[in-house]
Scaffold this motif. Sequence first.
Motif, short mmCIF file in Angstrom:
data_model
loop_
_atom_site.label_atom_id
_atom_site.label_comp_id
_atom_site.label_asym_id
_atom_site.label_seq_id
_atom_site.Cartn_x
_atom_site.Cartn_y
_atom_site.Cartn_z
N VAL A 145 61.36 -35.20 38.27
CA VAL A 145 60.96 -36.76 38.20
C VAL A 145 62.03 -37.55 37.62
CG1 VAL A 145 59.37 -38.08 36.58
CG2 VAL A 145 58.88 -35.41 36.88
N ALA A 146 62.97 -37.08 37.04
CA ALA A 146 64.25 -38.14 36.78
C ALA A 146 65.05 -38.20 38.36
CB ALA A 146 65.09 -37.38 35.77
N SER A 147 64.91 -37.40 39.05
CA SER A 147 65.51 -37.46 40.07
C SER A 147 64.93 -38.24 41.25
CB SER A 147 65.96 -36.15 40.93
OG SER A 147 64.70 -35.71 41.85
N LYS A 148 63.43 -38.34 41.04
CA LYS A 148 62.73 -39.38 41.90
C LYS A 148 62.98 -41.01 41.46
CE LYS A 148 58.66 -40.21 40.94
NZ LYS A 148 57.08 -40.14 40.47
#
Lengths: 337, 329, 503
Positions: B207-210
């Motif tokens: 999620v954080a990478s998105k």
Amino acid sequence: MLKKIVKSSEFVTFTIIVLLSLIIGIINPAFFSLATVFDVLRASIVVSIMAFGLLLVIIAGGIDISFVAFAALASYGTHMFLLSRGYNGGIFLYYAIACVIGLGAGLLSGLIVTRFNLPIFDVSLAMMTMWYGFIRFFIGSTKNFKLPEGAVGYYSRFLVTVRDPFVGEAGLHFSILYVLIIGVLIHCLLKYTTLGRGIFAMGGNREVAIRSGFNIKGTLLVVFGILGVLSAFAGVTHSFLSRHFEPTLFMTQNLDVIAAVILGGASVTGGKGSVLGTFMGVILIQLINRAMVLTGITVEWQQLMIGLVLAFFISIPAIRDLINKRASRAVEVPEEI
Amino acid sequence: MNTTNLKPKVRFEMQTLLLAGILVFLLLFFGLNDQGFLAGRSISSMAIQLPEIGILSLAMMITVMIGGINLSINATANLAAVLSGLFILRFMPESQGPMVIVAMVGISLLIGVITGAINGFLVGYVGVPSILATLATMSIFTGIGVGLTKGQTVTGFPEVVGSVASLSPLGIPMPFLVFVGITVIAYILLGRTTFGFKTRMLGTNPVASKFSGINNKAVIMQIFIFSGVLSSIAGVLIMSRTMSASNAYGTATYVMLTILIGVLAGVVSGKGSVLNIFITVFILQVISTGSHMLLAGVRGSSFFKDFAWGVLLIIIFIINYFTHGRRKE
Amino acid sequence: MTNEILRVENVSKAFAGVKALDQVSLTLQEGEILCLVGENGSGKSTMIKIISGVYHPDQGDIIINGHSYKQLTPIESMREGVQVIYQDFSLFPNLSVAENLVINEQLSSGRRLVNWKETYKTAERGLEEIHVSIPLDAMVSELSTADRQLIAVTKAILAEARIIIMDEPTTALTQKEIQSLFEVINNLKAKGISTIFVSHKLNEVTEIADRTVIFRNGRKVMDQDAKNLDIKTMEFYMTGHELDLDNSQLAQPDQQAAPLLEVEKLGLRGKFKDVSFQLRPGEVLGITGLLGSGRTELALALFGETPADSGTIRVEGREVTIRSIQDAMRNRIGYVPEDRILEGLFLQQTISDNIIVRIIDQMVNKIHLIRAGASKKVSDEWIGRLEVKTPSGELPAKSLSGGNQQRLVLAKWLASDPRILILNSPTVGVDVGSKASIHELIRNLASQGMGILLISDDIPELMQTCNRLILMRRGRTFGVFDREDITEEQLNQEMVADRVFSI
């Protein structure tokens, strides 16, 4: 209520089974016969028993791949032991000893998982490698075809037999009763006991299950114990049905059993699955196998077809999610404030 | 406070040290117990067998690093071998020229890219959990091969096909050179490029990478294509060594072995070490070769290694449990 | 109604020498709704955990139903009728409503078998108690957050709760749902069940409380009948000072400058509609509204995560299409998410990697390898500029405290040099000190010419940092205010006003 049934994944599996049967039957009317039913059932016996054990692990939120090694260890180990003692009696002692071995192997995995807080998959990988090595190094590495006299006719002990115009005499092997009994027992365990609900609870939300006071470690031990016993039971049954014992029994078939459980509606992430669904998943795979032969698709292309059906089936929930995500946006903004 | 914080970095080195320690111990153990063990012959026989499994392990590792798994690596390797084999038999059965090698490698790599893209599509774009997606494609890839060969082993290749495995420039077997080369490439790709960086981030927190602007779907696609290509290279090595191509080669046992190596090497989501894989492959091979030599003549001696591998894995789990405290459940 | 059910006497609790609670006393009457108010770190969650037996106080007594405890265990606490509803509700998503309701009772009774008929009967009785109807055989995963909340309340009632503690229960609820929750709480009151309602949303507190207790820095600073309390007084007690604003802190954006961002009639079906505004360089524009007002959805649309489906967006005068996060980044729009742990950080990776993740593509050399040492240089610079407290950039991000983690998320985006920065609730869960410095940082960034959209429902925060405010209600912009033209009270009333409509 009806809507609920239609929405369930068991219903999807059931529909596919019916549709597939219809298609095969239309192409080859010989399919609609008791002989086919008996044949499909017989091929499902052993896989079902293992799948029921695995189902518990998958509902609890883990994936085990070592149960096939339990089956091999218990059946081959028991056989080689009894053979060396010159045993010539019936099949019962086989089941008894094998189940104890299976229980032990299952509990060992369970203990390692719970004591050291390890992922089930990782431990089962190690145990599978270890047990197949153990069997072949310490017990024996070749197939054995010598059956005790008391169990020689076992493979053709039928409940009922029918005469079939295509295959001649066809029978329903009585070990299908085992599937029925074990299936009902596991179903009741899952549905009507606190332990069974605990298995669902920990697969649904492990943290909350711990907080609510479920004994997670104890539950896992029981699950592994059952997995071991059922695998051993399946191993012995298979060996007698196929009239030989082998050290690498089921070695490459663990993924097929996992596939059957998943096809039956269990979720890889845990918390979901049923005995009936699992049984249908097993039947579905057997049906696909037969579909090829009966519809004239040659046996070489079977595996491809199984793969395609599986790919289609596993994409359904993901695609459903995608659609739901889009639909959830369509909540109305009121026109006027 | 700082001592606990330092853990992850130390832990990574710990795993490498632990593995290196085990390797040295095993080498000494077998070397002292068996005079022939450290002789050139056993080393070079190891160097021919080990690359295939090593390359497949890397193919597995990169998918585990993004929190997935690729069960279809062996099926991909076999499909690459079968299709390039069928092509050679049909269009250049008599040729001994370099074109045969070009065709073999070229077709295999193409198969690697295509199969990887199919996996990447199912996992990244459709959103199927990778364990299910690759279970299905494992069946599909194997199924295509079985269908085309009617389940038979493909043999009768021109001699030149075997040269990839049999050549040994500077006395080092070619497959081993390929393995070292791929290890170095994978090391650079994962450690020094943005692709590797993004892989680690995606594996740590998708999620954080998105939200950090990483195109997750594209990275997943690239990872699976990379995995497919590595698998197909392993396929070329297998085909060249055995002078045959078969869908039954290795099958599930090879897949399990690569997962075992990955777990032993400490690969988890967001973290993987090419170096650890390299050492671990050696450990397994040393146990295999060493126990085979020590137990020569004992019935079933070649199976002792499986037993030892399993036990070793459990031991490492337990060592990690005690050295790194209780893992989060 | 004067039966005292709970009394906490002179309780203190310290963690590693830091006093979380200092000589705090508290009483609760039967059927009373007590609101526990305070900023993060004021000690209210420690108090909950002491009452529920999770923590043992260093000194002091807890008296429940006349039984005095020095050290209460969770089981004793439950036996005395204390039930805590945590923010995750402690439910099993894969089990039915009925089963979730009855599962605790099933466990504590020690029965080995499940009687489904009984389960459904008990569950139905529970739901009747609070006058709600939710299908008993529905899976909890299919329910809305509000329904899950009600299930959790019912579960507590079935466990024969005398005291129900709700920890920030309205965080994820819409206005209408909050109203029905309040009805339920009032129902409980009528039955003589007491509620401790923990919240920092003062407008809700004024609505529901019989009595309000305010904590600050581990001490009880106020305890009185809710009738005589207004929001301003509560704020005063919470923060310990009058929140008056120094306007000179705020740089005024150049009104003549061309807008950085122009949004016209932007809409996303089901989420928001007809949203128009302009953002100038150097301006901090607050977007506020209650949960469900569409504020977060608007931010995510501008950032390309869930793109808008109508309207136009212009960046620096050019019309742009934002269909993906990559599109937004191309237009130098940054987004600091609300949930920094889940959406913002790579906890196991190093601080340095977290900082450079946005700009990694620019840190490569000619042959596309990451330049050695480049990341250290950049990350050390940002660690210094944002005063992230850490001995080294090579430590994992999880080693940082909440406030420092939030700064790290900011650093990640600032390193990519955005022109427009969207901040979604940047100080939720951050301690007071860090909060002030994050506000300072926001003002500084604006004064350097960046355009900032600040999404928040923290009114003092908005008043301290924003030049203008947009109030959203149910997916529409309801009003645009210059900061000078509105007071905190007015803004609060405007936000709460929506509730009056919805009843």
